[in-house]
Design an enzyme around this catalytic site. Structure first.
Site, PDB file in Angstrom:
ATOM      1  N   GLY A 262       0.826  -1.210   0.000  1.00 58.72           N
ATOM      2  CA  GLY A 262       0.000   0.000   0.000  1.00 58.72           C
ATOM      3  C   GLY A 262       0.853   1.249   0.000  1.00 58.72           C
ATOM      4  CB  ALA A 263       2.004   3.588   1.591  1.00 58.74           C
ATOM      5  CG  MET A 264       8.580   1.828   2.225  1.00 65.72           C
ATOM      6  SD  MET A 264       8.460   0.594   3.538  1.00 65.72           S
ATOM      7  CE  MET A 264       9.792   1.117   4.597  1.00 65.72           C
ATOM      8  CG  ASN A 266      10.847   4.493   1.989  1.00 67.83           C
ATOM      9  OD1 ASN A 266      11.242   3.360   2.169  1.00 67.83           O
ATOM     10  ND2 ASN A 266       9.933   4.796   1.076  1.00 67.83           N
ATOM     11  CD  GLU A 299       2.858   3.627   5.243  1.00 70.80           C
ATOM     12  OE1 GLU A 299       3.966   3.456   5.782  1.00 70.80           O
ATOM     13  OE2 GLU A 299       2.057   2.694   5.059  1.00 70.80           O
TER      14      GLU A 299
END
Length: 869
Positions: A262-264, A266, A299
């Site tokens: 879905g998302a990261m 970082n 996130e």
């Protein structure tokens, strides 16, 4: 295949760590040259061998302290250096590798998405970029220089703050980034491409100005503003509720089309699946808007619970994911409806996580062994992990929980922590013993609470007898007693809530279930009460209490706890479905209880009491949700019984549904709680009307009048599910309008894959040649193949095995191109034990066929092996 398991018990600190790393990317889609200058520090004086992780690139050269170095051996997974004779406490390695981002279909490491280039390094993707100590307990400061063609890649992004940049004479340019916060390699990120950019600023509570930058593909700027608003809302909420402030000068989000997850999170540069960024009223539904808000928040919250405090090893994944899911759930609850959010989370837990607990991949939220780390990004680690955090919050209260959070972050900021560090901080901050509670971290499976009751009219005493047990799971036969918070309420027959007391002393509504068998006694109860059990779903357990329909209707109409009202309706509907599945299997006619139909009618008539709750109560559970309540799943019986119930409820409530549908008028589209609630209720009315003789005209008109995607999709969905005459016309119109937009077409693919038609598999196979379909795009695969296998219970589990053969063919292709997505899509085949003997044989045959693949990926090998054992 030799795939070795790793065990949590074998963890040992690294002999070396990395303090600083300088990465130079000469970037090109066909050939990228990476030079990594890594500063190592020896932690163990006796160590003279250094093993670095790395694969899937061309290894070019290595220097040790700027001198050529040859004392190393390579295998397909690593580079091991012989450091005998190198006595220095610190040294620098310079390693040059060559990558081909355009050929990397695994979407891990450095790869091409559309015309851009990006990275995905969690869990173990960084080792596809260069040789590295690729483990989460090695934290280093990163400086990244990116050089690329300026016309193709005008934006060059990485973690931290931008510190330098310049132009080169050959049309290339370069940018240098520095992240001052030490981080593990899995949090490294790089993005290069040509984007539209939305900018904003956020002033933190200490007065610092943070630049906010949101990058989207060209032409999508009109779909970016909601994500930006969601980010600012999340930043403010985290300061107000948790006292946590953002720490860098800039926060960037980039939306890419090709993404496995879905998302990261970082550090400072979040890379998102575009599905969780892009939205405007024409392309996104209300549910899409709310999902974007939730994932953007999730996130962002990782900045502290994941980045500043990270995991010591991957067995501790729930430390960051369970905690951050809990935080994003709380954010959604505080900014929307707490009851609705709770119900949605429980639906996911019961239908998907409970199934995982009952299948071959059962594991505790802190697993004990793993072959492929990507396989532990599961609903157990995330959602059940969040439930364990929620139980701590229930036991400690908001004040005690926040006290524990402050201690946890103060002690672990800038470090790699464990689940034990978290529980210990909660324990010490609140001066209590959480020893038994810790078992939630190491025990797999779904606990069951068997509850019986007795009422003594003479003494006005009511007793609840609670027995806890956890069935054996694939990974763990022996189970121990857990600490289970059981939240209850008692109502009299008229629906008035009773005071909980014993010998005149008040009893807290949360009962602590800690023994195998316990009796809880309540005094001063005049008349046998109706118990509301597991209010707010206070623990992730199954409840076994023999409710009568009359008791459930009392709770449905009178409970002051919204979750209990919804749950009572779920139990009533499940009772109806069970009875009708049995009738179907015996060839008897199907029927619905008049008292249940009348109870639903009362809920609909009183919709203004709580509009959102009314919609949830009257929404019939999906086949998959119903299926989880059967020991042996009968796809045909569940489909037939559910269809019958839909049509029966629709006919019984038809007049009220039509009146209410016509009464709700929303001229302009707004993303506001009241409007979302009314739209959902109106579309629920349409859904049921679709199953009556009035359906076709209503649905066709609704589609033509829709001024937003929520209403458009509602009409299209019911046209497909009820197989209305207008269906093909509407599907063709939608396709013609949106075929240029992959994300919108995902909705169309999913509808096609879940059609009730007998030939639906043929339709799915034909759609794989559709111009809008791309086999290498995980979103397209999930929408078409994933929807068919996971959501079309009857068609996928066709007794002729065609669904299983189709999915197996897809998985064989994916094993080579994208093993991570293959391992997600194989899930429906793993649960063969829940089906009849004939289907079991066919599903096992499919898994055996997969197990014979010559180069079977670790991702698939681990799951197939566990299932076939």
């Amino acid at each position: 295949m030799l795939a070795k398991a790793k065990y949590r018990k074998d963890y040992r600190q690294p002999d070396f760590t990395v303090t600083d790393i300088f990465l130079d990317f000469q970037l090109d889609a066909q050939r990228t040259v990476v030079t990594a200058k890594t500063h190592f520090q020896r932690l163990n004086e006796a160590a003279n061998s250094l093993r670095l992780d790395g694969h899937s690139f061309q290894f070019s050269s290595i220097l040790l302290n700027d001198a050529p170095f040859t004392a190393y051996v390579q295998d397909g997974e690593s580079l091991t250096l012989d450091l005998r004779g190198i006595d220095a406490a610190t040294f620098q390695l310079t390693i040059v590798t060559i990558l081909k981002p355009a050929d990397n279909t695994s979407l891990q490491g450095l790869y091409q998405s559309g015309e851009g280039i990006c990275t995905q390094c969690e869990a173990e993707g960084f080792r596809q970029i260069t040789y590295m100590l690729d483990r989460p307990d090695v934290l280093a400061r990163y400086t990244t220089k990116i050089t690329a063609d300026k016309a193709k890649y005008p934006y060059l992004l990485s973690n931290g703050n931008r510190i330098d940049g310049g132009e080169l004479e050959d049309g290339r340019h370069w940018v240098e980034w520095h992240d001052p916060f030490p981080k593990p390699s899995y949090l490294f990120a790089l993005v290069a491409g040509d984007f539209d950019l939305l900018t904003d600023t956020f002033i933190t509570r200490s007065g610092r100005e943070v630049a906010l930058e949101l990058y989207v593909d060209r032409g999508n700027l009109n779909r970016a503003s909601w994500a930006m608003e969601s980010l600012k809302k999340a930043m403010r909420w985290d300061e107000e509720r948790f006292g946590l402030e953002y720490d860098l000068d800039i926060y960037m989000i980039v939306a890419v089309d090709f993404f496995n997850m879905g998302a990261m999170e970082n550090k400072g540069l979040n890379i998102f699946n575009s599905k969780y960024v892009l939205a405007n009223p024409q392309t996104a539904t209300d549910d899409d808007y709310l999902a974007i808000e939730s994932v953007i928040a999730h996130e962002y919250f990782h900045n502290w619970t994941g980045n500043r405090v990270t995991c010591r090893d991957w067995f501790q994944l729930s430390l960051k994911e369970g905690l951050t899911v809990f935080r994003d759930q709380e954010f959604s609850s505080d900014t929307g409806s707490r009851a609705v959010k709770r119900i949605q989370d429980v639906k996911l837990l019961r239908s998907v996580q409970f199934a995982e607990d009952a299948g071959p991949m059962a594991h505790p939220i802190r697993p004990e062994k793993v072959i492929e780390m990507n396989n532990f990004y599961t609903v157990t680690v995330y959602e059940k992990g969040a439930e364990v955090i929620r139980m701590l919050h229930t036991l400690l209260g908001e004040q005690g929980f926040q006290k524990g959070m402050r201690l946890y972050i103060a002690e672990n900021d800038g470090k790699a922590a464990t689940c034990e560090d978290f529980v210990s901080a909660m324990e010490r901050a609140n001066e209590l013993d959480l020893n038994q509670f810790r078992r939630w971290y190491s025990q797999s499976g779904t606990p069951e609470l068997l509850i019986s009751d007795a009422y003594d009219e003479k003494t006005h005493t009511y007793r609840l007898t609670v027995s806890q047990s956890t069935p054996p799971t694939a990974d763990q036969m022996e189970k121990v007693n857990l600490h289970i918070p059981l939240k209850i309420a008692l109502y009299d027959q008229k629906g008035t809530r009773q005071m909980l007391q014993n010998d005149g002393n008040p009893i807290h509504e949360v009962l602590n279930v800690t023994e195998k068998d316990q009796i809880f006694e309540f005094h001063g109860i005049y008349g046998r009460p109706v118990p509301a059990l597991l209010c707010d779903f206070s623990a992730p357990v199954k409840l076994d209490y023999d409710y009568t329909n009359a008791q459930l209707i009392t709770l449905l109409q009178h409970a002051d706890n919204s979750f209990c009202r919804w749950d009572a309706a779920q139990m009533l509907l499940l009772n109806e479905l069970r009875r009708n599945v049995s009738h179907y299997q015996q060839g008897e006619s199907l029927e619905m209880s008049p008292e249940v139909l009348n109870a639903l009618a009362v809920v609909l008539q009183n919709y203004e009491r709580d509009i959102e709750l009314t919609t949830l109560i009257l929404t019939l559970p999906r086949e998959l949700e119903f299926a989880e309540n059967f020991k042996t799943i009968d796809p045909d019986g569940i489909f037939a019984a559910r269809e019958f119930m839909l049509r029966t409820i629709a006919e019984h409530l038809k007049d009220t549904l039509v009146l209410l549908y016509n009464h709700i008028r929303l001229e302009n589209y707004r993303i506001e709680g009241q409007d979302i609630a009314l739209r959902a209720l109106k579309n629920l009315c349409l859904n049921y009307i679709g199953y009556t003789a009035l359906g076709n005209n209503f649905v066709h008109k609704h589609y033509n009048n829709a001024n937003n995607m929520t209403d458009t999709l509602a009409a299209l969905s019911i046209a497909c599910r009820a197989a209305l005459p207008c269906r093909d016309t509407l599907l063709a119109d939608f396709e013609q309008k949106w075929q240029h937009d992959g994300l919108v077409m995902d909705k169309w693919f999913a509808l096609q894959a879940t059609r009730p038609d007998e030939n639906v598999l043929e339709i799915v196979q034909q759609l794989m040649d559709h111009p809008s379909f791309n086999f290498n795009n995980p979103n397209r695969l999930r929408s078409l193949v994933g929807s068919f296998a996971n959501q079309n219970l009857k068609a996928f589990h066709n007794i002729n095995g065609s669904g299983y053969r189709f999915l197996t063919d897809i998985l064989i292709r994916l094993n080579e191109s994208n093993p991570q997505v293959a391992a997600r899509l194989v899930e429906p085949l793993l649960r063969f034990a829940r089906f009849d003997a004939q289907r079991q044989t066919l599903m096992k045959r499919a898994l055996e066929r997969l197990s014979l693949i010559e180069e079977l990926s670790k991702d698939l090998f681990e799951k197939i092996e566990k299932a076939l054992q």
